[in-house]
Design an enzyme around this catalytic site. Structure first.
Site, PDB file in Angstrom:
ATOM      1  CB  SER A  92      -0.793   0.091   0.880  1.00 58.70           C
ATOM      2  OG  SER A  92      -0.096   0.007   2.384  1.00 58.70           O
ATOM      3  CG  HIS A 132      -4.135  -1.144   0.054  1.00 61.34           C
ATOM      4  ND1 HIS A 132      -4.726   0.047  -0.030  1.00 61.34           N
ATOM      5  CD2 HIS A 132      -3.667  -1.562   1.021  1.00 61.34           C
ATOM      6  CE1 HIS A 132      -4.693   0.369   1.281  1.00 61.34           C
ATOM      7  NE2 HIS A 132      -3.966  -0.540   2.040  1.00 61.34           N
ATOM      8  CE  LYS A 167      -6.879  -1.501   3.584  1.00 67.86           C
ATOM      9  NZ  LYS A 167      -7.013  -0.340   4.513  1.00 67.86           N
TER      10      LYS A 167
HETATM   11  C1  LIG Z   1      -2.195  -4.837   3.820  1.00 66.72           C
HETATM   12  C2  LIG Z   1      -3.482  -4.150   4.799  1.00 66.72           C
HETATM   13  N1  LIG Z   1      -3.791  -5.033   5.697  1.00 66.72           N
HETATM   14  C3  LIG Z   1      -4.458  -4.726   6.713  1.00 66.72           C
HETATM   15  C4  LIG Z   1      -5.283  -3.348   6.951  1.00 66.72           C
HETATM   16  C5  LIG Z   1      -6.027  -3.035   7.776  1.00 66.72           C
HETATM   17  O1  LIG Z   1      -7.278  -2.984   7.246  1.00 66.72           O
HETATM   18  P1  LIG Z   1      -8.332  -2.259   8.312  1.00 66.72           P
HETATM   19  O2  LIG Z   1      -8.297  -0.841   7.980  1.00 66.72           O
HETATM   20  O3  LIG Z   1      -9.680  -2.901   7.700  1.00 66.72           O
HETATM   21  O4  LIG Z   1      -8.235  -2.479   9.746  1.00 66.72           O
HETATM   22  C6  LIG Z   1      -4.619  -2.702   5.923  1.00 66.72           C
HETATM   23  C7  LIG Z   1      -4.908  -1.024   5.965  1.00 66.72           C
HETATM   24  O5  LIG Z   1      -4.454  -0.039   5.552  1.00 66.72           O
HETATM   25  C8  LIG Z   1      -3.607  -2.834   5.076  1.00 66.72           C
HETATM   26  O6  LIG Z   1      -3.045  -1.827   4.149  1.00 66.72           O
END
Ligand SMILES: Cc1ncc(COP(=O)(O)O)c(C=O)c1O
Length: 376
Positions: A165, A193, A222
């Site tokens: 990300s 993402h 997202k």
């Molecule tokens: C790769 C990744 N996994 C998990 C998450 C966490 O997701 P959540 O915002 O639903 O807690 C993110 C959040 O940016 C992320 O980039």
């Protein structure tokens, strides 16, 4: 997609059987609904079911108690189908999903090989599991292989994101799958993402690479415009997580209203490919416009990282763009490596061509005012 590497999760079957023999296995029971008078919810003020358009507002308790609703199951089916897996389990966030799944699957004596730029929730899940963690240099499949080859573990798991990300980069998913197969390691891929946007019909970059991970994680907060997340894989995986993922077991179920929104997000993304196409088109347009200004954005796709280098310069650049009507935030250490502070543009279906013009013009204006930046 060839279903290889499944045996890495084979340990779940006897573990589930053992829990069952001890009378400790929790299985889904249909919610009491209208048939039963509920005395196990935490919905103390009777507000959870109020006035929500499509579904109850709150689950009222953990899904293991009285919080399980049909919409959770529908969302789990849709999520599993999206990533071509057998089953899935829905969590209240991506953070909870990674922390819960990793700590439920791995333990003392195990090894987790984790890309150095993995999301904080993967790092925290790995720490919580008490497994030994080897951090592999970013995108270096050879280093992952080396870490597994050294041995000295009971079980191993390789964790990566499919679309990083902060860097908009993708690991060699096929190579990692093959390495996991060779070492009977669990291949764990977070598609947070990528899903909805990248890959065939937005089904992610594992689908794009023709690879089936043992564990696939996706979020609804997202591209799907809601909140919550899922962990997908074989059927025993969902059973195991239902029983052992502490962020699932000991937490109120995803609000049914939010689950309904997530389900509708998945359906809408599938039904309206124009959203995905527009996001891709606009991202390409902005990348090209930035390149024409001498910037070399990192990676590819709808996340466009412009490496500035110095954190103060990144903050100044964000302020300069804000003064021209463009909201893009500076990402600084410790979120990213020292010396790589950046502006991270995210482009989506809501952007019009004139929005892209406006962003590119603001960047040109900021550069014209002497904004300094690293090579990109
Ligand atoms: C790769 C990744 N996994 C998990 C998450 C966490 O997701 P959540 O915002 O639903 O807690 C993110 C959040 O940016 C992320 O980039």
């Amino acid at each position: 997609v060839k279903q290889e590497g499944r045996s890495a999760l084979a340990f779940l079957v006897p573990a589930i059987r053992e829990a069952e023999q001890q009378g400790l296995l929790r299985v889904r029971t249909p919610p009491g609904g209208e048939r039963l008078l509920c005395f196990c919810s935490n919905d103390y003020l009777n507000l959870a079911g109020r006035n929500a358009p499509h579904a109850a507002c709150g689950a009222g308790s953990s899904r293991l108690v009285s919080g399980d609703r049909p919409v959770h199951g529908q969302l789990e089916e849709a999520a599993a189908a999206l990533v071509g897996q057998e089953s899935s389990l829905v969590f209240t966030s991506g953070y909870a999903a990674n922390v819960g799944a990793l700590s439920a699957l791995m333990g003392a004596g195990d090894l987790i090989v984790s890309d150095e730029r993995n999301h904080a929730s993967i790092i925290d899940g790995a720490r919580l599991s008490r497994a030994r963690v080897k951090v592999a240099p970013h995108l270096e499949a050879e280093a992952v292989e080396q870490a597994l080859r050294e041995g000295g573990y009971r079980r191993a798991l390789v964790a990566t994101e499919s679309y990083f990300s902060m860097d908009a980069e993708t690991p060699d998913l096929r190579a990692l799958r093959a390495i996991c197969n060779a070492h009977n390691a669990i291949f764990y891929v977070d598609e947070a993402h990528a899903l909805g946007v990248l890959g065939p019909e937005g089904r992610g970059l594992c689908a794009d690479a023709g690879v089936l991970p043992d564990v696939a994680v996706g979020t609804f907060g997202k591209a799907f415009g809601a909140a919550g997340a899922f962990v997908s894989g074989c059927a025993p995986l969902a059973t195991w997580l239902w029983n052992r993922a502490r962020s699932f077991v000991f937490s109120t179920g995803l609000a049914p209203m939010v689950a309904a929104a997530a389900l509708s997000g998945i359906e809408c993304a599938g039904r309206e490919p124009v959203r995905r196409e527009t996001a891709r088109l606009r991202a390409d347009q902005l990348r090209k416009r930035l390149e024409a200004l001498g910037i070399r954005p990192r990676g590819s796709g709808h996340i466009i990282p412009w490496i500035i280098g110095d954190p103060s310069a990144a903050v100044e650049a964000a302020a300069a763009l804000a003064s021209r009507g463009i909201d893009v935030r500076a990402i600084r250490p410790p979120s990213v490596e020292r010396g790589t502070a950046r502006l991270r543009f995210t482009v989506g279906a809501a952007h019009t061509e004139s929005d892209i013009d406006k962003a590119a013009e603001a960047v040109a204006w900021a550069l014209g005012r002497g904004l300094s930046c690293a090579a990109g």
